[in-house]
Design a protein around this motif. Structure first.
Motif, mmCIF file in Angstrom:
data_model
loop_
_atom_site.group_PDB
_atom_site.id
_atom_site.type_symbol
_atom_site.label_atom_id
_atom_site.label_comp_id
_atom_site.label_asym_id
_atom_site.label_seq_id
_atom_site.Cartn_x
_atom_site.Cartn_y
_atom_site.Cartn_z
ATOM 1 N N ALA A 122 -27.351 28.805 -26.950
ATOM 2 C CA ALA A 122 -27.462 29.382 -27.626
ATOM 3 C C ALA A 122 -26.019 29.584 -28.771
ATOM 4 N N GLN A 123 -25.317 28.660 -28.712
ATOM 5 C CA GLN A 123 -23.789 28.280 -29.510
ATOM 6 C C GLN A 123 -24.383 27.619 -30.686
ATOM 7 N N CYS B 121 -27.550 27.796 -32.397
ATOM 8 C CA CYS B 121 -28.343 28.984 -33.175
ATOM 9 C C CYS B 121 -27.231 29.616 -33.214
ATOM 10 N N ALA B 122 -25.946 30.479 -32.818
ATOM 11 C CA ALA B 122 -24.885 31.029 -33.006
ATOM 12 C C ALA B 122 -25.040 31.019 -34.458
ATOM 13 N N ILE C 229 -32.393 40.507 -32.821
ATOM 14 C CA ILE C 229 -33.265 38.476 -31.819
ATOM 15 C C ILE C 229 -34.900 39.069 -31.516
ATOM 16 N N ILE D 187 -33.977 32.069 -24.644
ATOM 17 C CA ILE D 187 -33.144 31.879 -25.570
ATOM 18 C C ILE D 187 -32.940 32.650 -26.672
ATOM 19 N N LEU E 101 -28.976 33.984 -26.241
ATOM 20 C CA LEU E 101 -28.370 34.125 -27.997
ATOM 21 C C LEU E 101 -28.138 35.290 -28.140
ATOM 22 N N SER E 102 -28.517 36.224 -27.318
ATOM 23 C CA SER E 102 -27.951 38.297 -28.051
ATOM 24 C C SER E 102 -26.885 37.922 -26.835
ATOM 25 N N GLU F 58 -24.699 35.524 -26.514
ATOM 26 C CA GLU F 58 -23.044 35.368 -27.802
ATOM 27 C C GLU F 58 -23.079 35.780 -29.213
ATOM 28 N N THR F 59 -24.319 36.304 -29.411
ATOM 29 C CA THR F 59 -23.945 36.978 -30.909
ATOM 30 C C THR F 59 -23.997 38.095 -30.967
#
Length: 210
Positions: free
Chosen positions: A49-50, A52-53, A65, A75, A79-80, A82-83
């Motif tokens: 996730a980091q 991809c962020a 996303i 994922i 990712l959600s 993380e961002t």
């Protein structure tokens, strides 16, 4: 550009499937990393996730996303978190109950979307997912996967559809780069890597016919 952090993550020998076996898309795979098995560990999922962020931060202007069932669901959720971007889930076919939609979650027409999944081979299934987004007037701009397995030249034609719809395809690593990484560290036999490279450059007859 190959992501060395993810390459090292996928190099875990405990999550390595030795063949010969047939990949879901028909490729005769002599060796393959169990991507979903690797991502089942929270620590690994956070690393993915980091990484991809970082790309999302570079691309900017992403409203939502979209995670492809099943590999992209975890994922997308990670990712959600993380961002801070909201996420939706994509099905290949609409549900047979409720709203009978192929998209789970809330969204607004015109939102700019990044589609995520664990891997891509020909790109055919990803096209099905993205077509659901287009039908409801969402704007898929990027397709991000952890690994690109489909190095066979004959299958590149399948991916022209993404270019025609202005969708940028990006993968953190390729199957070939992973194989070379594993070979150089003595984690898989050189003969196995040679087979992988041969398949990528000399697709068997059934692949051409497909």
């Amino acid at each position: 550009m190959i992501n060395s952090i993810i390459l090292n993550l996928l190099g875990q020998t405990k999550q390595l499937t030795l063949g010969p076996l047939i990949h879901g898309s028909g490729i005769p795979v002599p060796c393959y990393p169990d991507i979903r098995g690797i991502l089942s560990y929270p620590k690994n999922l956070k690393v993915v996730a980091q990484e991809c962020a970082k790309l999302i931060d570079e691309w900017k202007d992403i409203d939502c996303i979209a995670g492809c069932a099943m590999g992209g669901v975890a994922i997308a959720a990670a990712l959600s978190l993380e961002t801070g971007k909201p996420f939706i889930l994509l099905r290949k076919t609409p549900r047979l109950y409720g709203q009978r939609s192929a998209i789970d979650g809330r969204y607004k027409k015109g939102q700019r979307v990044i589609v995520v999944d664990d891997s891509i081979v020909t790109g055919f299934n990803k096209r099905l997912f993205i077509e659901h987004l287009l039908k409801v007037k969402l704007r898929p701009l990027w397709l991000l996967t952890i690994m690109d397995v489909g190095g066979m030249p004959i299958w590149q034609k399948e991916r022209q559809w993404f270019q025609e719809h202005n969708i940028e395809l990006h993968s953190l690593v390729t199957w070939t780069a992973w194989a070379l990484y594993m070979r150089d560290r003595g984690r898989i036999p050189r003969a196995t890597v040679a087979t992988i490279l041969h398949l990528m450059n000399n697709p068997p007859q059934w692949a051409e016919e497909k």
